[in-house]
Design an enzyme around this catalytic site. Structure first.
Site, PDB file in Angstrom:
ATOM      1  N   CYS A 179       0.823  -1.143   0.000  1.00 49.73           N
ATOM      2  CA  CYS A 179       0.000   0.000   0.000  1.00 49.73           C
ATOM      3  C   CYS A 179       0.836   1.160   0.000  1.00 49.73           C
ATOM      4  O   CYS A 179       1.510   1.466  -0.756  1.00 49.73           O
ATOM      5  CB  CYS A 179      -0.810  -0.220   1.168  1.00 49.73           C
ATOM      6  SG  CYS A 179      -1.748   1.029   1.769  1.00 49.73           S
ATOM      7  N   MET A 217      -1.448  -5.861   1.510  1.00 51.58           N
ATOM      8  CA  MET A 217      -1.636  -4.759   0.583  1.00 51.58           C
ATOM      9  C   MET A 217      -2.770  -3.906   1.120  1.00 51.58           C
ATOM     10  O   MET A 217      -3.533  -4.324   1.985  1.00 51.58           O
ATOM     11  CB  MET A 217      -2.026  -5.261  -0.814  1.00 51.58           C
ATOM     12  CG  MET A 217      -1.087  -6.257  -1.444  1.00 51.58           C
ATOM     13  SD  MET A 217      -1.762  -6.844  -3.017  1.00 51.58           S
ATOM     14  CE  MET A 217      -0.591  -8.126  -3.410  1.00 51.58           C
ATOM     15  N   CYS A 218      -2.896  -2.712   0.578  1.00 53.05           N
ATOM     16  CA  CYS A 218      -4.057  -1.893   0.905  1.00 53.05           C
ATOM     17  C   CYS A 218      -5.256  -2.349   0.080  1.00 53.05           C
ATOM     18  O   CYS A 218      -5.109  -3.024  -0.937  1.00 53.05           O
ATOM     19  CB  CYS A 218      -3.766  -0.429   0.614  1.00 53.05           C
ATOM     20  SG  CYS A 218      -2.565   0.309   1.739  1.00 53.05           S
ATOM     21  N   GLY A 219      -6.423  -1.961   0.532  1.00 51.11           N
ATOM     22  CA  GLY A 219      -7.650  -2.222  -0.220  1.00 51.11           C
ATOM     23  C   GLY A 219      -8.296  -0.911  -0.607  1.00 51.11           C
ATOM     24  O   GLY A 219      -8.489  -0.036   0.249  1.00 51.11           O
TER      25      GLY A 219
END
Length: 291
Positions: free
Chosen positions: A1, A22-24
């Site tokens: 991210c 990871m980012c969403g």
């Protein structure tokens, strides 16, 4: 991210599959002009639409990708005059779930500047032409640079300068443009879906009863959904394909872009604007030499 060159020291975050680190990011655009003709004809008989999806389910999936922070931003895009009449207005919902991996302080997403430009970023800046340090936050730096861009060429120059995996969604407020894309290798997930007057971009997909319209955003360039009232036909998509580093060896571009953008009218630039980070290699056979 947004955020790291080093491994996480807190190993509890590394449990499960690596794809969760990871980012969403999520963006839902709603407007009457986004409705396809088929949707208008069959809306009464449609078994389901994206507007009826349990968005909490999508956010639950996104939360697994970003446990440190989450926020939601709603943007109303009012109508503008068009040939003596008024264009349609739009509403945007942007949602970000952050896994903080870089920068001295946590930066929540969506990240917004005073001009209203808004960035959702799922990536890591490892280098390139950008002047970064280990203490810099990718999201803050990129929002500042992308927000200052005066046109498509400058904005795309910022994007092509990133070295590292990325997927992003960027709302350029003054021009009413929604930019999005993935790096040339497609190392971060980003999907799109258009149905029932909504257009959605998401790191993850939620099941739709009777509908199978989720597709990967192609990694063949950067896209821009223009919500400015340029015509009565509704919004258009500008596709900026990667320009090959060596013009003699072009990068294959998919020839079914129209279908992938769910029926939007797609335009291509008249001149190259974004250059591929890949250089040519293994293009000649070396001459044999006697040892």
């Amino acid at each position: 991210c947004a955020h790291a060159r080093t491994l996480l020291s807190d190993n509890r975050r590394i449990k499960g599959d690596f794809g969760a680190i990871m980012c969403g990011i999520l963006c839902i655009v709603e407007g009457k002009c986004l409705q396809c003709r088929e949707d208008e004809i069959n809306s009464e008989n449609s078994p389901s639409s994206l507007a009826d999806v349990d968005r909490g389910q999508i956010e639950q999936l996104l939360s697994r990708r970003g446990p440190d922070s989450h926020d939601t931003l709603h943007i109303s895009v009012p109508p503008l005059p068009l040939d003596g009449a008024s264009s349609e207005g739009y509403s945007l919902m942007l949602c970000g779930h952050v896994l903080h991996m870089r920068g001295a302080e946590l930066t929540s997403q969506p990240s917004r500047d005073p001009a209203g430009n808004t960035l959702l970023w799922n990536g890591e800046v490892f280098g390139g032409d950008l002047d970064t340090s280990a203490d810099d936050n990718d999201t803050v730096m990129l929002l500042r640079m992308m927000g200052a861009a005066s046109g498509a060429r400058e904005l795309l120059h910022v994007i092509q300068s990133v070295r590292g995996p990325w997927a992003f969604i960027f709302w350029k407020a003054d021009s009413r443009q929604l930019w999005f894309g993935r790096d040339i290798f497609g190392r971060r997930s980003l999907l799109w879906c258009r149905d029932g007057g909504t257009f959605t971009l998401s790191s993850v997909a939620a099941p739709l009863d009777g509908i199978n319209q989720w597709s990967d955003v192609s990694a063949d360039g950067v896209y821009c959904l223009c919500l400015a009232p340029s015509s009565r036909q509704g919004p258009t998509v500008h596709h900026y394909p990667w320009t090959p580093f060596n013009p003699d060896h072009p990068i294959p571009v998919r020839n079914h872009v129209d279908d992938m953008v769910m029926g939007f009218s797609v335009t291509l630039p008249s001149s190259p604007l974004i250059t591929s980070p890949l250089t040519g290699f293994n293009r000649t056979i070396p001459h044999e030499t006697n040892a």
